[in-house]
Design a protein around this motif. Sequence first.
Motif, PDB file in Angstrom:
ATOM      1  N   UNK A   1       0.832  -1.217   0.000  1.00 45.63           N
ATOM      2  CA  UNK A   1       0.000   0.000   0.000  1.00 45.63           C
ATOM      3  C   UNK A   1       0.861   1.258   0.000  1.00 45.63           C
ATOM      4  N   UNK A   2       0.483   2.215  -0.786  1.00 38.52           N
ATOM      5  CA  UNK A   2       1.223   3.481  -0.804  1.00 38.52           C
ATOM      6  C   UNK A   2       0.961   4.230   0.493  1.00 38.52           C
ATOM      7  N   UNK A   3       1.847   5.184   0.813  1.00 41.99           N
ATOM      8  CA  UNK A   3       1.751   5.839   2.116  1.00 41.99           C
ATOM      9  C   UNK A   3       0.480   6.676   2.267  1.00 41.99           C
ATOM     10  N   UNK A   4      -0.091   7.162   1.152  1.00 39.64           N
ATOM     11  CA  UNK A   4      -1.271   8.029   1.305  1.00 39.64           C
ATOM     12  C   UNK A   4      -2.587   7.236   1.227  1.00 39.64           C
ATOM     13  N   UNK A   5      -2.497   5.887   1.238  1.00 36.72           N
ATOM     14  CA  UNK A   5      -3.698   5.073   1.076  1.00 36.72           C
ATOM     15  C   UNK A   5      -4.741   5.283   2.158  1.00 36.72           C
ATOM     16  N   UNK A   6      -4.269   5.557   3.390  1.00 34.76           N
ATOM     17  CA  UNK A   6      -5.227   5.717   4.485  1.00 34.76           C
ATOM     18  C   UNK A   6      -5.584   7.185   4.723  1.00 34.76           C
ATOM     19  N   UNK A   7      -5.248   8.017   3.753  1.00 35.41           N
ATOM     20  CA  UNK A   7      -5.578   9.441   3.887  1.00 35.41           C
ATOM     21  C   UNK A   7      -6.962   9.671   3.302  1.00 35.41           C
ATOM     22  N   UNK A   8      -7.784  10.372   4.053  1.00 36.83           N
ATOM     23  CA  UNK A   8      -9.142  10.634   3.560  1.00 36.83           C
ATOM     24  C   UNK A   8      -9.189  11.925   2.763  1.00 36.83           C
ATOM     25  N   UNK A   9      -9.971  11.900   1.690  1.00 31.63           N
ATOM     26  CA  UNK A   9     -10.208  13.115   0.909  1.00 31.63           C
ATOM     27  C   UNK A   9     -11.365  13.848   1.586  1.00 31.63           C
ATOM     28  N   UNK A  10     -11.026  14.672   2.555  1.00 29.28           N
ATOM     29  CA  UNK A  10     -12.036  15.343   3.384  1.00 29.28           C
ATOM     30  C   UNK A  10     -12.871  16.309   2.545  1.00 29.28           C
ATOM     31  N   UNK A  11     -14.168  16.276   2.806  1.00 27.52           N
ATOM     32  CA  UNK A  11     -15.073  17.192   2.112  1.00 27.52           C
ATOM     33  C   UNK A  11     -15.511  16.682   0.747  1.00 27.52           C
ATOM     34  N   UNK A  12     -14.944  15.539   0.336  1.00 33.71           N
ATOM     35  CA  UNK A  12     -15.310  15.000  -0.983  1.00 33.71           C
ATOM     36  C   UNK A  12     -16.457  14.004  -0.819  1.00 33.71           C
ATOM     37  N   UNK A  13     -17.438  14.119  -1.696  1.00 29.69           N
ATOM     38  CA  UNK A  13     -18.525  13.129  -1.741  1.00 29.69           C
ATOM     39  C   UNK A  13     -18.587  12.604  -3.159  1.00 29.69           C
ATOM     40  N   UNK A  14     -18.573  11.293  -3.279  1.00 29.22           N
ATOM     41  CA  UNK A  14     -18.621  10.699  -4.620  1.00 29.22           C
ATOM     42  C   UNK A  14     -19.658   9.580  -4.577  1.00 29.22           C
ATOM     43  N   UNK A  15     -20.399   9.432  -5.663  1.00 30.31           N
ATOM     44  CA  UNK A  15     -21.409   8.370  -5.638  1.00 30.31           C
ATOM     45  C   UNK A  15     -21.313   7.488  -6.869  1.00 30.31           C
ATOM     46  N   UNK A  16     -21.875   6.296  -6.737  1.00 30.45           N
ATOM     47  CA  UNK A  16     -21.994   5.382  -7.867  1.00 30.45           C
ATOM     48  C   UNK A  16     -23.447   4.934  -7.958  1.00 30.45           C
ATOM     49  N   UNK A  17     -24.067   5.108  -9.137  1.00 35.41           N
ATOM     50  CA  UNK A  17     -25.456   4.662  -9.280  1.00 35.41           C
ATOM     51  C   UNK A  17     -25.537   3.146  -9.392  1.00 35.41           C
ATOM     52  N   UNK A  18     -26.590   2.579  -8.846  1.00 31.64           N
ATOM     53  CA  UNK A  18     -26.825   1.130  -8.971  1.00 31.64           C
ATOM     54  C   UNK A  18     -28.312   0.899  -9.246  1.00 31.64           C
ATOM     55  N   UNK A  19     -28.643  -0.276  -9.720  1.00 35.51           N
ATOM     56  CA  UNK A  19     -30.030  -0.721  -9.676  1.00 35.51           C
ATOM     57  C   UNK A  19     -30.033  -2.099  -9.044  1.00 35.51           C
ATOM     58  N   UNK A  20     -31.135  -2.424  -8.385  1.00 32.43           N
ATOM     59  CA  UNK A  20     -31.296  -3.782  -7.868  1.00 32.43           C
ATOM     60  C   UNK A  20     -32.755  -4.164  -8.033  1.00 32.43           C
ATOM     61  N   UNK A  21     -32.975  -5.456  -8.199  1.00 32.79           N
ATOM     62  CA  UNK A  21     -34.342  -5.900  -8.424  1.00 32.79           C
ATOM     63  C   UNK A  21     -34.361  -7.238  -9.109  1.00 32.79           C
ATOM     64  N   UNK A  22     -35.467  -7.508  -9.794  1.00 32.59           N
ATOM     65  CA  UNK A  22     -35.568  -8.807 -10.453  1.00 32.59           C
ATOM     66  C   UNK A  22     -36.371  -8.747 -11.738  1.00 32.59           C
ATOM     67  N   UNK A  23     -36.105  -9.748 -12.585  1.00 36.90           N
ATOM     68  CA  UNK A  23     -36.922 -10.019 -13.760  1.00 36.90           C
ATOM     69  C   UNK A  23     -37.456 -11.433 -13.569  1.00 36.90           C
TER      70      UNK A  23
END
Length: 267
Positions: free
Chosen positions: A1-23
């Motif tokens: 792991x690189x040294x900055x791996x456990x550094x948090x990007x403070x103030x950043x919000x990122x999202x990923x869209x998903x769908x869930x359900x059935x056919x």
Amino acid sequence: MASNDRVRARGVTIHRPIIYGNTAYVLTQKEREALPSPDHTHRWTVALRSPSSAPDSDVVGGADDLSYFIRRVNFKLHDTYANQNRTIDKPPFEVSETGWGEFEISIRITFIQEAGEKPLTIYHHLKLHPWTAVGSGEPEIPPLEVALKHGPVHSWQYDELVFCDPFQSFLSILTAHPPTAMPKVKRRPVPFHTSNAASLEASKGGTPEFTQEMEKEEAERLDKALKMVVEDTHIWRNKQIEKENELNRLKKELEAAIVNQSRPIRM
Ligand code: SLL
């Protein structure tokens, strides 16, 4: 792991869209006879996917491979199934089964280690039957012949996984995989959802697709619903005030009647 791996990007919000359900599909008589349990009436697939669909696909969503940030998905089925806990540790994150009944499925999402996030559990009510009697009376389960004509039932929910103050390394992974954009406008039917009565009819017309336009429509539906609630609250408040006034008037009348009754009669 690189040294900055456990550094948090403070103030950043990122999202990923998903769908869930059935056919779900109705099984033909021949398919049913070929099964070890001929009482099963449907074949279904429950899944966690990306919302955008691959071009000309008859699958709802699933254009993107989500394993760049999701390590594993556990689907917990009804007790009537053998091995009710299904662990899927590579894409596609889905389970296909046959059965006869609808039930709640819990979907536990485990993120990749870099995320440093706890697993997340969401729920989907497996839907096998197309709704009939929409808007007029209680929805009913139609006979299988009717359902067969209706075509497959698609019941899908759009959602967004939001990561606040993500670890720098996780943020880099996410930004390296932008989600495929959903089409702006509708080209296919909209996916069925209980909050959207229009989707019940539309879902008859083939494989549905999520679009950016749907977001606007959902916002409009919420706006409309909010206005209705505000109007109703107003109406019922006025009714309450009216009834309280009437109650006060009757109380006074009653008091007056009691006073009159107990007044000594002067001769
Ligand atoms: C219902 N509460 O009564 C629900 C339960 C259970 C569905 C539905 C297959 C089980 C098997 C199956 O469809 N279970 O493999 O026999 O509608």
